[in-house]
Design an enzyme around this catalytic site. Sequence first.
Site, PDB file in Angstrom:
ATOM      1  N   CYS A 102      -9.096   1.493 -13.177  1.00  0.00           N
ATOM      2  CA  CYS A 102     -10.232   1.030 -12.380  1.00  0.00           C
ATOM      3  C   CYS A 102     -11.302   2.123 -12.246  1.00  0.00           C
ATOM      4  O   CYS A 102     -11.894   2.512 -13.235  1.00  0.00           O
ATOM      5  CB  CYS A 102      -9.752   0.489 -11.033  1.00  0.00           C
ATOM      6  SG  CYS A 102     -10.983  -0.562 -10.236  1.00  0.00           S
ATOM      7  N   GLU A 136      -0.789  -2.566 -12.128  1.00  0.00           N
ATOM      8  CA  GLU A 136       0.259  -2.520 -11.099  1.00  0.00           C
ATOM      9  C   GLU A 136       0.275  -3.774 -10.228  1.00  0.00           C
ATOM     10  O   GLU A 136       1.206  -3.996  -9.476  1.00  0.00           O
ATOM     11  CB  GLU A 136       0.098  -1.250 -10.240  1.00  0.00           C
ATOM     12  CG  GLU A 136      -1.058  -1.252  -9.238  1.00  0.00           C
ATOM     13  CD  GLU A 136      -2.418  -0.858  -9.808  1.00  0.00           C
ATOM     14  OE1 GLU A 136      -2.577  -0.904 -11.050  1.00  0.00           O
ATOM     15  OE2 GLU A 136      -3.313  -0.521  -9.023  1.00  0.00           O
ATOM     16  N   HIS A 169      -6.071  -3.880 -12.749  1.00  0.00           N
ATOM     17  CA  HIS A 169      -4.971  -3.202 -12.061  1.00  0.00           C
ATOM     18  C   HIS A 169      -3.630  -3.663 -12.632  1.00  0.00           C
ATOM     19  O   HIS A 169      -3.098  -4.677 -12.186  1.00  0.00           O
ATOM     20  CB  HIS A 169      -5.035  -3.484 -10.559  1.00  0.00           C
ATOM     21  CG  HIS A 169      -6.154  -2.767  -9.890  1.00  0.00           C
ATOM     22  ND1 HIS A 169      -6.024  -1.490  -9.388  1.00  0.00           N
ATOM     23  CD2 HIS A 169      -7.437  -3.117  -9.677  1.00  0.00           C
ATOM     24  CE1 HIS A 169      -7.181  -1.086  -8.887  1.00  0.00           C
ATOM     25  NE2 HIS A 169      -8.058  -2.059  -9.052  1.00  0.00           N
TER      26      HIS A 169
END
Lengths: 197, 251
Positions: free
Chosen positions: A79, A179, A177
């Site tokens: 990001c 994750e 993202h």
Amino acid sequence: MSQNVIIIDYGAGNIQSLKFALSRLGVEAETSSDVKTIKAADKVIFPGVGHAESAMEKLKETGLHLIIPELQQPVLGICLGMQLMCRFTEEGPTQGLGIFDVEVKRFETQLKVPHMGWNLIKNLKTDLFQNLPQEAYMYFVHSYYVPLNTDSIADSDYGCNFCAALKKHNFYGVQFHPEKSSQWGEKILDNFLKLAI
Amino acid sequence: MLTKRIIPCLDIKNGRTVKGVNFVNLIDAGDPVELAQRYAENLADELVFLDITATEEKRKTLIDLVHRVGKAINIPFTVGGGVSSVEDVSAILKAGADKVAINSAAVKNPDLINKLSAKFGNQCIVVAIDAKRIDDNWKVHLVGGKVPTDLDLFEWAREVEFRGAGEILFTSMNHDGTKNGFANQTLKKLNQILNIPVIASGGAGSIKHFEDTFTSGKADAALAASVFHFGEISIQTLKQELINRKIKVRL
């Protein structure tokens, strides 16, 4: 395979979810702002949310802005981390680390900004996307974007086609993202962890 | 293209889900972590946890829960309910939540939105607004809809965007619990005046209702509780059906 993964800690945003995601993949990553520790890591992750200008200032306070471009091991920017690896960003405006020779722009679109939610990434290249389908949904939250460029290894579409991931030598960057991007995001992190050191 | 989001909402009391759930093969339906995991595996795009105890002494239970949820799931989640300070938000985000929803505290102290947005980034600040139509005006209500205010919904929505909210979670109290569909006209108007995502809440009863809130209401996301918890609508079926009706969702 036990490896030493360091998440660069420069006070930019919340990294707990990244630690949790890595932990689900069997890696207990440490956070650090210590130059020696970062240099000695097998893999380095450069996260970030928030404002580019203040993030860059924090990197300069610790001298990390000089260290990161010199790293030899695989580095993954996520990001804002990815955006700061570029030469320049309109946010601020701010000079970046210059790893990728490209300028980060603000979305100029009738669509809502930030670009927030799940979007497809496509034209996937390199080992980072090994064993992913041709296109996969990822979770994005950002107001600035990297235009398509020669280092692009994935793109996405929000008002325009933009660069969703980049690679140059040992440096990788993803705008989304991983994750927080369910099974395929997890796969990308796993692929990064499996890159040869 | 960006997809529309489907968001199950879990009401939490003393660290357990309330309102009941009816999931097949769940050993303990009251465990929010198990439920969250189930939803994440079944294509929910995000989750919202609303802590309806929200008293000081119970906050530790909530933080512990946030930590356990964050460990377990790989999609974004928002935590709300009684959040009233920078410290609250910091603790919830540190425990692993991606976003925090504020409601009454924002009305009582609008500067809180500016502070939170500056400190944590607007992407993680969701302002929840409960409103009720009284005559022809939509008035903001507090404390889970119990306390009316003089605030106009549309003016307040504009103000929270201006102050740095990243998203608005709008619940129509006229529609909540009715299962008669979302407040689409109002949502459409909100959507016209705002440039941040709007999550529609209150009224989901059928697949058609979700379709309508995305097409007529122009909502960016739709939130629902009981239709998902009781298995009346499976997220997979909902999403497949939305795709058949030409609405972009992640499948």
